[in-house]
Scaffold this active site. Structure first.
Site, PDB file in Angstrom:
ATOM      1  N   ARG A   1      14.845 -26.992  46.154  1.00 47.81           N
ATOM      2  CA  ARG A   1      15.680 -26.230  47.088  1.00 47.81           C
ATOM      3  C   ARG A   1      15.309 -26.541  48.535  1.00 47.81           C
ATOM      4  O   ARG A   1      16.176 -26.762  49.383  1.00 47.81           O
ATOM      5  CB  ARG A   1      15.550 -24.742  46.792  1.00 47.81           C
TER       6      ARG A   1
ATOM      7  N   HIS B   1       6.340 -17.714  42.222  1.00 45.96           N
ATOM      8  CA  HIS B   1       7.779 -17.998  42.249  1.00 45.96           C
ATOM      9  C   HIS B   1       8.513 -16.716  42.608  1.00 45.96           C
ATOM     10  O   HIS B   1       8.871 -15.917  41.752  1.00 45.96           O
ATOM     11  CB  HIS B   1       8.229 -18.509  40.885  1.00 45.96           C
TER      12      HIS B   1
END
Length: 309
Positions: free
Chosen positions: A152, A176
């Site tokens: 990303r 995460h």
């Protein structure tokens, strides 16, 4: 040579797409398992019928019976409830703990020598659950997180600079979630450090978007969450293990003395090869980076402490 066997637990969007990537790469034969009758069978047959068109020879089956997963080399665990708008990854803790614990126990029963790649959220906690439920050594249990987060970050950098994603490398540490730690200092474009190409405020905006990347997609979709990039990331990890590529990939690996973590699975750069997580790569962090990483690890610790195991 006998083909490798890859089992994907969960026939939802992430699981089915992971099976698609793995089959297209001809990493081995694929078994998709789900509790919903007909769902894995239908998706497996559909994918198998794509093989003459795309020219891959991976055999694909779907099942509701864990006996059919026996002898798996790699198991990608995607089972669990997806996020909904306004829901954090952490909100999924109790429900997904029960799911991941149950499926991991079945996998360990039928494939005691498998390597586990966990995708289910909240990721860092679910890798811990899979490790405890399987009884496997820590090198054979790893979580998919950093590859996705870095992808990303790489995407947003490429978009901002209008360059090829192939020339962008990015680095993300920690849990995460919103506490993840993208590291611009270690992120490059064709070898050029990112801070030499973008102003600090621009970089911070990209970092912030990376942290919120999953939520951005959840809010856009309204129902469901990301699946193309997460599944591709998991399969990249599987490929490195199955082919003994020894790639250095950011993933949720077990750290004890490393980074002073003290026995948790957190996002770090790790070498993935035929022995699974073969090495955790330690880098020297600046004081502000170390502070952010420690805060991210503390968030993981709090999640693990609340696990209903």
């Amino acid at each position: 040579m006998k083909r490798k066997k890859i089992t994907v637990v969960g026939a939802g969007f992430v699981g089915a797409t992971a099976a698609h990537w793995a089959a297209a790469k001809e990493l081995g034969d694929i078994c998709i398992i789900d509790i919903v009758e007909g769902l894995p069978q239908g998706k497996a047959l559909d994918l198998l019928e794509a093989s003459p068109v795309e020219g891959f020879d991976s055999h694909v089956i779907g099942t509701n019976d864990y006996a059919d997963t026996a002898g798996s080399d790699i198991v990608i665990i995607t089972a669990g409830l997806p996020r909904k708008p306004g829901m954090s990854r952490d909100d999924l803790l109790a429900k997904n703990t029960a799911i991941v614990k149950s499926v991991t126990e079945q996998i360990a029963k039928y494939s005691p020598n498998a390597y586990l790649i966990v995708v289910s959220n909240p990721l860092d906690a679910m890798v811990y659950v899979a490790h405890k439920a399987s009884g496997f050594p820590t090198n054979r249990v790893v979580g998919m997180a950093g590859v996705l987060d870095a992808a990303r970050f790489r995407t947003f950098i490429a978009m901002e600079l209008n360059v090829s994603v192939e020339d962008v490398n990015a680095f993300v540490l920690g849990g995460h979630g919103d506490s993840m730690v993208p590291l611009p200092r270690f992120s490059t474009v064709a070898g050029i450090p990112l801070p030499e190409l973008l102003a600090a405020d621009k970089i911070e905006a990209l970092v912030d978007r990376t942290r919120k990347g999953g939520g951005e997609i959840v809010n856009l979709l309204k129902t469901g969450s990301a699946f193309f990039a997460p599944s591709a990331s998991a399969v990249q990890m599987a490929e490195s293990i199955l082919k003994d590529k020894k790639r250095i990939l950011p993933c949720a690996a077990y750290c004890d003395k490393e980074y002073g973590v003290g026995g948790y699975f957190v996002g770090v750069p790790a070498k993935l090869g035929k022995e699974g997580v073969e090495e955790v790569i330690e880098i020297k962090l600046l004081p502000d980076e170390k502070s952010a990483f420690d805060a991210s690890v503390e968030a993981v610790r709090k999640l693990v402490k609340h696990l209903p195991l």
